[in-house]
Every structure is written in C-alpha cells, then in structure tokens.
Design a protein around this motif. Structure first.
Motif, mmCIF file in Angstrom:
data_model
loop_
_atom_site.group_PDB
_atom_site.id
_atom_site.type_symbol
_atom_site.label_atom_id
_atom_site.label_comp_id
_atom_site.label_asym_id
_atom_site.label_seq_id
_atom_site.Cartn_x
_atom_site.Cartn_y
_atom_site.Cartn_z
ATOM 1 N N SER A 26 2.843 -2.857 -6.680
ATOM 2 C CA SER A 26 3.701 -1.532 -5.697
ATOM 3 C C SER A 26 2.722 -0.568 -6.010
ATOM 4 O O SER A 26 2.242 0.056 -7.021
ATOM 5 N N SER A 27 1.980 0.355 -4.602
ATOM 6 C CA SER A 27 1.483 1.544 -5.277
ATOM 7 C C SER A 27 2.131 2.644 -5.056
ATOM 8 O O SER A 27 3.134 2.089 -4.382
ATOM 9 N N GLY A 28 1.738 3.654 -4.937
ATOM 10 C CA GLY A 28 2.460 4.180 -4.138
ATOM 11 C C GLY A 28 3.033 5.920 -5.441
ATOM 12 O O GLY A 28 3.599 7.002 -5.373
ATOM 13 N N ALA A 29 2.138 5.407 -6.987
ATOM 14 C CA ALA A 29 3.297 6.136 -7.580
ATOM 15 C C ALA A 29 2.191 7.723 -7.316
ATOM 16 O O ALA A 29 2.766 8.585 -7.769
ATOM 17 N N ILE A 30 0.471 8.072 -7.632
ATOM 18 C CA ILE A 30 0.472 8.778 -7.003
ATOM 19 C C ILE A 30 1.157 10.194 -5.490
ATOM 20 O O ILE A 30 0.780 11.227 -5.736
ATOM 21 N N ALA A 31 1.137 9.013 -4.744
ATOM 22 C CA ALA A 31 1.546 10.326 -3.435
ATOM 23 C C ALA A 31 3.075 9.712 -3.770
ATOM 24 O O ALA A 31 3.021 11.110 -3.058
ATOM 25 N N LEU A 32 3.557 9.802 -4.020
ATOM 26 C CA LEU A 32 4.992 10.001 -4.357
ATOM 27 C C LEU A 32 4.923 10.839 -5.520
ATOM 28 O O LEU A 32 5.448 12.159 -5.363
ATOM 29 N N GLY A 52 0.635 -1.631 0.447
ATOM 30 C CA GLY A 52 0.054 -0.096 0.147
ATOM 31 C C GLY A 52 0.765 1.483 0.179
ATOM 32 O O GLY A 52 1.714 1.225 0.573
ATOM 33 N N SER A 53 0.636 2.404 -0.337
ATOM 34 C CA SER A 53 1.117 3.583 -1.141
ATOM 35 C C SER A 53 1.466 3.901 0.874
ATOM 36 O O SER A 53 2.780 4.369 0.798
ATOM 37 N N ALA A 54 0.931 3.977 1.969
ATOM 38 C CA ALA A 54 1.152 4.303 2.909
ATOM 39 C C ALA A 54 2.480 4.515 3.564
ATOM 40 O O ALA A 54 3.007 4.518 4.127
ATOM 41 N N ILE A 77 4.275 -4.022 -10.094
ATOM 42 C CA ILE A 77 4.059 -3.813 -11.575
ATOM 43 C C ILE A 77 2.780 -2.981 -10.908
ATOM 44 O O ILE A 77 2.669 -2.819 -9.669
ATOM 45 N N ASN A 78 1.818 -2.390 -11.778
ATOM 46 C CA ASN A 78 1.436 -0.920 -10.717
ATOM 47 C C ASN A 78 0.742 -1.189 -11.931
ATOM 48 O O ASN A 78 0.410 -1.335 -12.831
ATOM 49 N N GLU A 79 -1.220 0.176 -11.832
ATOM 50 C CA GLU A 79 -1.936 0.326 -12.773
ATOM 51 C C GLU A 79 -1.483 1.123 -13.089
ATOM 52 O O GLU A 79 -0.609 2.268 -12.743
ATOM 53 N N ASN A 80 -1.652 1.337 -15.016
ATOM 54 C CA ASN A 80 -0.760 2.737 -15.212
ATOM 55 C C ASN A 80 -2.530 4.046 -15.318
ATOM 56 O O ASN A 80 -3.056 4.141 -15.465
ATOM 57 N N ASP A 81 -2.024 4.250 -14.576
ATOM 58 C CA ASP A 81 -2.682 5.242 -13.301
ATOM 59 C C ASP A 81 -2.292 6.862 -14.192
ATOM 60 O O ASP A 81 -3.737 6.989 -14.861
ATOM 61 N N THR A 82 -1.887 6.678 -15.367
ATOM 62 C CA THR A 82 -1.618 8.009 -16.482
ATOM 63 C C THR A 82 -2.584 7.703 -17.519
ATOM 64 O O THR A 82 -2.835 8.652 -17.710
ATOM 65 N N TYR A 105 -8.616 -0.274 -12.382
ATOM 66 C CA TYR A 105 -8.533 -1.105 -11.460
ATOM 67 C C TYR A 105 -9.672 0.146 -9.842
ATOM 68 O O TYR A 105 -10.492 -0.283 -9.624
ATOM 69 N N GLY A 106 -8.827 1.451 -10.100
ATOM 70 C CA GLY A 106 -8.905 2.258 -9.254
ATOM 71 C C GLY A 106 -8.294 1.475 -7.603
ATOM 72 O O GLY A 106 -7.851 2.568 -6.716
ATOM 73 N N ASP A 107 -7.884 0.786 -7.571
ATOM 74 C CA ASP A 107 -7.169 0.269 -6.114
ATOM 75 C C ASP A 107 -6.636 -1.034 -6.618
ATOM 76 O O ASP A 107 -6.672 -1.982 -7.498
ATOM 77 N N ASN A 108 -5.341 -0.990 -5.913
ATOM 78 C CA ASN A 108 -4.253 -2.144 -6.049
ATOM 79 C C ASN A 108 -4.181 -4.026 -5.425
ATOM 80 O O ASN A 108 -3.930 -5.015 -5.779
ATOM 81 N N ASP A 109 -5.657 -3.610 -4.534
ATOM 82 C CA ASP A 109 -5.461 -5.448 -4.111
ATOM 83 C C ASP A 109 -6.108 -5.947 -4.640
ATOM 84 O O ASP A 109 -6.333 -6.909 -5.314
ATOM 85 N N LEU A 116 -4.223 8.388 1.183
ATOM 86 C CA LEU A 116 -3.136 7.827 0.647
ATOM 87 C C LEU A 116 -3.357 6.958 -0.595
ATOM 88 O O LEU A 116 -2.906 6.502 -1.649
ATOM 89 N N SER A 117 -4.658 5.705 -0.086
ATOM 90 C CA SER A 117 -4.470 4.625 -1.077
ATOM 91 C C SER A 117 -6.487 4.614 -1.281
ATOM 92 O O SER A 117 -6.701 5.132 -0.036
ATOM 93 N N ARG A 118 -6.706 4.095 -2.447
ATOM 94 C CA ARG A 118 -8.040 4.362 -2.987
ATOM 95 C C ARG A 118 -8.448 2.931 -2.060
ATOM 96 O O ARG A 118 -9.639 3.007 -1.601
ATOM 97 N N GLY A 119 -7.885 1.613 -2.044
ATOM 98 C CA GLY A 119 -8.454 0.089 -0.996
ATOM 99 C C GLY A 119 -8.587 0.582 0.528
ATOM 100 O O GLY A 119 -7.723 0.916 0.662
ATOM 101 N N GLY A 120 -10.064 0.074 1.042
ATOM 102 C CA GLY A 120 -10.612 -0.341 2.594
ATOM 103 C C GLY A 120 -10.540 -1.548 2.420
ATOM 104 O O GLY A 120 -9.549 -2.221 1.512
HETATM 105 N N1 GLU Z 1 -2.043 2.778 -8.334
HETATM 106 C C1 GLU Z 1 -2.224 3.771 -7.247
HETATM 107 C C2 GLU Z 1 -0.970 4.211 -7.566
HETATM 108 O O1 GLU Z 1 -0.176 3.964 -7.568
HETATM 109 C C3 GLU Z 1 -2.671 3.137 -5.985
HETATM 110 C C4 GLU Z 1 -3.949 2.304 -5.975
HETATM 111 C C5 GLU Z 1 -3.994 1.972 -4.615
HETATM 112 O O2 GLU Z 1 -4.106 2.670 -3.783
HETATM 113 O O3 GLU Z 1 -4.507 1.345 -4.369
HETATM 114 O O4 GLU Z 1 -0.405 5.410 -7.048
#
Ligand code: GLU
Length: 392
Positions: A56-62, A19-21, A140-145, A153-157, A216-220
């Motif tokens: 790995s999440s964290g692209a948007i947060a970073l 998770g991003s956090a 691996i990550n979602e191609n958020d761009t 997906y919106g969430d990496n779970d 920071l993270s989308r998934g709950g």
């Molecule tokens: N793909 C998003 C990112 O890398 C994270 C999605 C999520 O928080 O599950 O920032």
C-alpha cells in the motif's frame, strides 16, 4: 505461459499494489469507503483459499493531508516526516478495515537493502511467510522515513514486484488510476491502442511506457513495466488495472478492462530470481559477440570474452553483462573484484594465475551465478531449489 485471462481467484498467492491516489484524496484525506470495499474483495479472495499480500502506497500523501502541507514537490526530509505521520494512519486504517472482515493485518516496512542483500532478503521473506502462515494479511510499504534517495525504491510498483518474487506469488495486481497499457499515452494520442494481453515484454512494449507520474504517486507506466519484467521472469503473472471503481478486484474478476502480462514460460527459481531482480548492479561487463552467443547456450562468462569492465564492485556483487550493442543480456555474481576483472579481461583463463598471482575461478561469472535473459535450464533450476531449501 497464459494466452488469456484467468480467474483471479484461481491463483494461489496474490500481491496487490495500491497507488496513493486511490487511497488518499488531496483535500479530504483517506478514502475510507474505497478501503472498506477493497477489504471486502480481499476477504472474498481469502475465503476461496487465496493468500493475499498488500503493498500500500499513500503514507506520504496521507501525511501531507494530515499536516496540511502545500502542494508541489517536497524536500526529502519533508517527505520523510510526512511518511512518518502518514504511515501510522495508513496502517491503522488498513488494520481497522480488515478487522471488520475478521482479518488480522501485519505491517511490514522494507528498504531496498531488505530485498537486495541476500541475508536480509531471506530474513524479510521468512517474516512475511510467517504472517501468511498464521492467516494475517501483510500490509507492506517502503520505509520512507529512513530511505534516502540512494537506498530507496522510490516507487511501490517495483517494490511490489520484488515482494511477489520474494514470496513466490503467482499474480501481481497493480491498481492505479490507469486501466492498463496503451501503445501511446492516450491523453496525447487519439490513435492509442489498448493492449489487453502482453505475452512477453519486448523492447517495443518497453518503448510504449512513457515516464508519466502524477504528483501523488511516483511510479508511471515505466516503473509498471519494470515491475512486469521482474515479476514475469519469476513466473508471476501481472495485471495493470484501474482501481478507480469500488470493488476493483471484483471488477477485474467480472471482466473489466485491464492489461495482463503472461508469466515467463521458463521461470527462474529463487536464487536466480534474486539475481535477476537486483535493481542496482554494482558494475558492467561488456562482452564480445562470441561470449554473447556462449551465454545464450548456457555457458559461463570467461575473461577472454570480456572487452570492458565498468564500475567498482567486489567479488560476489551483482554485475550486468552487456553485449556489443550495449543491451543487457545477462546478470550475475562477479567471481572477481573490479580491479582484478580489469586485469584479466580479454585474457585466457590459464593466464589468470600469472596475472593475479593466484589461481582464481576460470569464469568471470559462473553459469550457476548467472541469469541470461530468456533462457533457463531446468537442471540448474532444480539445483537452485535444493540450495534455497538448504539456505532458507
Ligand atoms: N511509499 C510511498 C508512500 O507510501 C509511495 C511510493 C509510490 O507512490 O509508488 O507514500
């Protein structure tokens, strides 16, 4: 089905979702020490012969931290820009930290279509498998761009669960800021009970997952349970554990608190896993009680048992099959377009030719194209494996 915890290193192939956090601090940016520690854990698993994939999440947060964006919700184009900036930094950080363990990293960015469309799915799976074959760790990550709301997906779970089923992993580990599943949100309910073993995801278990997600993270917990359903149905165990310690994988191995979801006793094989894990069925077939019972015994869904058809779908699209109580009982590939399905719903199969003007398939959804919740037949599974081998 496992009745208890098993050594992490006894698994063959593990997908670890981070998770991003855990990776990014709002003020100070990337948590490099934490990253170094988990890379050491990954190296330890690999020396024991385990294949490791990281989601790995964290692209948007970073990206947010690099661009110094204010806190609060981002507009779509802002989060896409943040992801573009953040992903490049994230991938570099993984690549550098893994190389210190003498491990090569390979970046894979996926969008929903890469796992939902059969041809693209086979293609993405082949690339990931090739990376594993040459000894690299896929990051691996979602191609958020490029992913917009309808196609993301919106969430990496759930993305991680799809990666796990796609690659035949036998364990999925979701690391986040929560140590597992509670009977109620622990910060709101002092009586909340911790669940350490979840043999099956029942409606009660689903009800325990609230909607909570942090900024920071989308998934709950909701998306974690959804991930569990996807993974366990494919015979992959899942662990939810806290990543807030250094060396979180080592901590799980040493018995730290975590929730373990047992894999289904009758895992479905590749093709049916793909059908079962489709996130967006294109339509719904509401069936009567007789049809519901027939599906439970492994029969095809005939038009006669279909009471209502919802949505716009084409032949070959995935549709959800719902019982009289509105609950999904199966999922499969439609043999007819939605309009035709509406015309033949409730009618006998021998009437199809007169109704449509051609002799179509007798079944609205054939048993070979269907996954019924909880029941699978070994014979069909073997046939599927053969077919997958031929397609791969
Ligand atoms: N793909 C998003 C990112 O890398 C994270 C999605 C999520 O928080 O599950 O920032």
């Amino acid at each position: 089905m496992i009745a208890s915890r098993k050594a992490v290193a006894s698994h063959r192939r593990i997908v670890i979702k981070i998770g991003s956090a855990l990776l990014v601090d709002r003020r100070t940016g990337l948590k490099s020490d934490w990253l170094e520690a988990i890379c050491a854990d990954i190296a330890a698993l690999r020396t024991q012969g385990v294949d490791v994939l990281v989601v790995s999440s964290g692209a948007i947060a970073l990206g947010r931290s690099v661009l110094d964006l204010p806190s609060g919700a981002l507009k779509l184009e802002e989060s896409q820009a943040a992801a573009a900036v953040g992903q490049i930094a994230l991938a570099r950080a993984w690549s550098q930290s893994l190389s210190r363990q003498e491990i090569v990293a390979g970046q894979i960015l996926l969008t929903l279509g890469d796992t939902e469309e059969r041809r693209r799915y086979l293609n993405a799976r082949a690339t990931i498998n090739q990376l594993l074959r040459i000894g690299a760790v896929p990051i691996i990550n979602e191609n958020d761009t490029v992913a917009t709301s309808e196609i993301r997906y919106g969430d990496n779970d759930r993305l991680a669960a799809r990666v796990a089923t796609m690659t035949g992993a036998d364990l999925l580990i979701l690391l986040s800021d929560i140590d597992g599943l509670y009977s109620a949100p622990p910060h709101l309910d002092a009586q909340a009970r911790f669940l350490d073993i979840i043999p099956v995801i029942t409606p009660e278990i689903e009800a325990m997952a609230g909607g909570a997600a942090s900024e920071l993270s989308r998934g709950g917990m909701r998306t974690k349970i959804d991930a569990g359903k996807i993974a366990t149905a494919a015979g992959c165990a899942m662990i939810i554990a806290s990543g807030k310690v250094d060396h979180p994988l080592r901590a799980i191995e040493q018995g730290s608190r975590s929730s373990w979801f047992s894999p289904s006793a009758n895992p479905v094989t590749a093709r049916k896993t793909w059908i079962a894990g489709q996130l967006q069925p294109a339509g719904e077939l509401h069936v009567d009680e007789g049809a519901r019972r027939a599906l439970g015994t492994g029969k095809s869904l005939l038009p006669a048992g279909v009471r209502r058809v919802e949505g716009h779908f084409h032949r070959g699209d995935t549709v959800a099959i719902l019982g009289a109580d509105g609950r999904e009982i199966a999922r499969g590939l439609a043999s007819y377009d939605a309009d035709e399905a509406r015309r033949i719903a409730g009618r006998k199969s021998i009437e199809i030719e007169a109704l449509l003007g051609y002799a179509g398939r007798a079944a609205m959804v054939h048993r070979d194209d269907m996954v019924v919740a909880g029941t699978m037949q070994a014979r069909q599974d073997r046939e599927d494996s053969k077919e997958d081998a031929a397609h791969a």
